[in-house]
Design a protein around this motif. Structure first.
Motif, PDB file in Angstrom:
ATOM      1  N   SER A  39       0.783  -1.314   0.206  1.00 16.81           N
ATOM      2  CA  SER A  39       0.002  -0.068  -0.110  1.00 16.81           C
ATOM      3  C   SER A  39       0.850   1.320  -0.034  1.00 16.81           C
ATOM      4  N   LEU A  98       1.987   1.879  -3.711  1.00 18.18           N
ATOM      5  CA  LEU A  98       0.883   2.572  -4.231  1.00 18.18           C
ATOM      6  C   LEU A  98       0.751   3.813  -4.225  1.00 18.18           C
ATOM      7  N   ILE A  99       0.643   4.048  -3.125  1.00 15.18           N
ATOM      8  CA  ILE A  99       0.551   5.670  -2.916  1.00 15.18           C
ATOM      9  C   ILE A  99       0.668   6.290  -3.256  1.00 15.18           C
ATOM     10  N   LYS A 142       0.660   5.985  -7.743  1.00 14.64           N
ATOM     11  CA  LYS A 142      -0.674   6.179  -8.292  1.00 14.64           C
ATOM     12  C   LYS A 142      -1.122   6.335  -9.461  1.00 14.64           C
ATOM     13  N   ASN A 143       0.054   7.913  -9.510  1.00 13.58           N
ATOM     14  CA  ASN A 143       0.257   8.203 -11.252  1.00 13.58           C
ATOM     15  C   ASN A 143       0.784   8.100 -11.851  1.00 13.58           C
ATOM     16  N   LYS A 200      -0.959   2.366 -13.678  1.00 14.66           N
ATOM     17  CA  LYS A 200      -1.986   2.974 -13.910  1.00 14.66           C
ATOM     18  C   LYS A 200      -1.873   1.350 -15.595  1.00 14.66           C
TER      19      LYS A 200
END
Length: 190
Positions: free
Chosen positions: A104, A107-108, A111-112, A117
């Motif tokens: 996590s 991913l945080i 995330k962009n 993606k």
């Protein structure tokens, strides 16, 4: 031996599932009904119905009920079946929980990222496919009847399915109201 199998099967299902509980149903069906034959299709349908109508995530509810029924059908006493339900419930969540805690943070922070993606863009069609597979595996003779054996029962089942789909999808009717109406119809008709 059944407890070890339950642990391995539900750990595998929980770890490699994407898309939530409905996507998980086809995996549970394949392992419990098809491969190990611990439950019948009718019992699995009952699992789905109970899992949808009880509070909580459908995948965990289905695992709980499947673990209980599988152990009970294997000839073990009720206390062992309760142990089977607890084991299945914990097995389906323990490893994904640990994995999500570990990734996590990544991913945080990313995330962009085009890579993240792209991965999620590739997972979306697979999730839709798994949910569709769960819907199709519930469209069995046990649930809908047979056109050759009982065409009236089959026709009523298909009509209820189509009307439920139309009212939920296009008329935006509350799914809980649809379930209540279908339950009453089933009680009156069948």
């Amino acid at each position: 031996m059944i407890f070890l199998k339950i642990f391995i099967i539900f750990t595998k299902i929980g770890t490699f599932n994407f898309g939530g509980g409905y996507a998980m149903l086809s995996l549970i069906h394949n392992e419990i009904v098809v491969k190990n034959q611990w439950l019948s299709n009718a019992e699995f349908t009952d699992i789905v119905a109970v899992s949808q109508s009880t509070p909580g995530p459908i995948g965990i509810n289905a695992a709980t009920y499947a673990g209980y029924t599988a152990v009970l059908n294997a000839g073990y006493p009720q206390w062992a079946a309760i142990l089977g339900s607890v084991l299945a419930s914990l097995s389906i969540i323990w490893l994904p929980f640990i994995i999500m805690i570990m990734i996590s943070r990544y991913l945080i922070g990313h995330k962009n990222s085009p890579v993240v993606k792209s991965v999620f863009s590739g997972l979306r069609p697979a999730i839709v496919g798994l949910i569709g597979a769960a819907a199709f595996l519930l469209m069995t003779k046990d649930n809908f009847g047979s056109m050759t054996d009982d065409p009236v029962y089959f026709g009523i089942s298909v009509a209820i399915f189509v009307l439920s789909f139309i009212f939920t999808r296009y008329k935006k009717t509350n799914p809980i109201l649809i379930m209540l109406i279908c339950g009453i119809l089933g009680l009156v008709i069948y």
